[in-house]
Design a protein around this motif. Structure first.
Motif, PDB file in Angstrom:
ATOM      1  N   ALA A  25      -6.083-108.408  27.390  1.00 52.22           N
ATOM      2  CA  ALA A  25      -4.983-107.611  27.918  1.00 52.22           C
ATOM      3  C   ALA A  25      -3.903-108.518  28.510  1.00 52.22           C
ATOM      4  CB  ALA A  25      -5.485-106.633  28.959  1.00 52.22           C
ATOM      5  N   LYS A  26      -4.331-109.687  29.006  1.00 53.63           N
ATOM      6  CA  LYS A  26      -3.368-110.628  29.560  1.00 53.63           C
ATOM      7  C   LYS A  26      -2.389-111.117  28.486  1.00 53.63           C
ATOM      8  CE  LYS A  26      -5.226-114.227  31.548  1.00 53.63           C
ATOM      9  NZ  LYS A  26      -5.754-115.292  32.407  1.00 53.63           N
ATOM     10  N   LYS A  28      -1.580-109.458  25.661  1.00 48.36           N
ATOM     11  CA  LYS A  28      -0.834-108.381  25.010  1.00 48.36           C
ATOM     12  C   LYS A  28       0.570-108.315  25.585  1.00 48.36           C
ATOM     13  CE  LYS A  28      -4.357-105.160  23.537  1.00 48.36           C
ATOM     14  NZ  LYS A  28      -4.904-103.824  23.719  1.00 48.36           N
ATOM     15  N   PRO A  29       1.563-107.978  24.734  1.00 46.37           N
ATOM     16  CA  PRO A  29       2.930-107.882  25.258  1.00 46.37           C
ATOM     17  C   PRO A  29       3.047-106.714  26.222  1.00 46.37           C
ATOM     18  CG  PRO A  29       2.850-107.164  22.975  1.00 46.37           C
ATOM     19  CD  PRO A  29       1.486-107.701  23.320  1.00 46.37           C
ATOM     20  N   LYS A  30       3.684-107.001  27.309  1.00 46.91           N
ATOM     21  CA  LYS A  30       3.885-105.967  28.322  1.00 46.91           C
ATOM     22  C   LYS A  30       5.077-105.101  27.895  1.00 46.91           C
ATOM     23  CE  LYS A  30       1.410-108.279  31.718  1.00 46.91           C
ATOM     24  NZ  LYS A  30       0.656-109.045  30.793  1.00 46.91           N
ATOM     25  N   PRO A  31       5.048-103.835  28.204  1.00 47.92           N
ATOM     26  CA  PRO A  31       6.209-103.000  27.876  1.00 47.92           C
ATOM     27  C   PRO A  31       7.416-103.510  28.666  1.00 47.92           C
ATOM     28  CG  PRO A  31       4.639-101.794  29.228  1.00 47.92           C
ATOM     29  CD  PRO A  31       3.993-103.095  28.875  1.00 47.92           C
ATOM     30  N   ALA A  32       8.472-103.820  27.920  1.00 47.35           N
ATOM     31  CA  ALA A  32       9.659-104.400  28.538  1.00 47.35           C
ATOM     32  C   ALA A  32      10.430-103.327  29.287  1.00 47.35           C
ATOM     33  CB  ALA A  32      10.549-105.018  27.483  1.00 47.35           C
TER      34      ALA A  32
END
Length: 120
Positions: A25-26, A28-32
């Motif tokens: 999860a670290k 994975k792209p965070k929702p911008a």
């Protein structure tokens, strides 16, 4: 080794899976978060595109106008040249007709003179 926490095999497996999920999860792209200037930038770019289109159309229209003007000038020059040629032809024809009229008059005068000469 003694198990102090008193965890079973399944507990350790689930803990391992959760740790693995947390680690993945670290990465994975965070929702911008949407950029507050994005809409303004989008509008600015659209306006620039419209201006570029308008400028291009104006340039194309100017080129078309220049081509049409050159074509009109060329046609006018051709027309004037043709008129000059026609005027020359008319003048030559008039001159020929004038000569034939004079020749006719001379022939008529000669016949008249011959008739007068016979009558005497």
């Amino acid at each position: 080794m003694r198990d102090l926490k008193q965890t079973g095999f399944t507990d350790r497996l689930t803990a391992q899976q959760e740790a693995k999920k947390a680690l993945l999860a670290k990465f994975k792209p965070k929702p911008a978060a949407p950029d507050p200037e994005f809409d303004k930038l989008q509008e600015k770019r659209a306006a620039e595109r419209e201006e570029a289109k308008r400028r291009l159309e104006a340039e194309k229209a100017e080129i078309r106008r220049q081509k049409a003007q050159k074509e009109a000038e060329r046609l006018e020059a051709e027309r004037l040249a043709q008129e000059a040629i026609d005027a020359e032809k008319r003048a030559a024809r008039k001159e020929r007709k004038q000569l034939t009229k004079e020749e006719q008059k001379a022939a008529r005068d000669a016949r008249y003179a011959a008739r007068k000469a016979r009558q005497r």
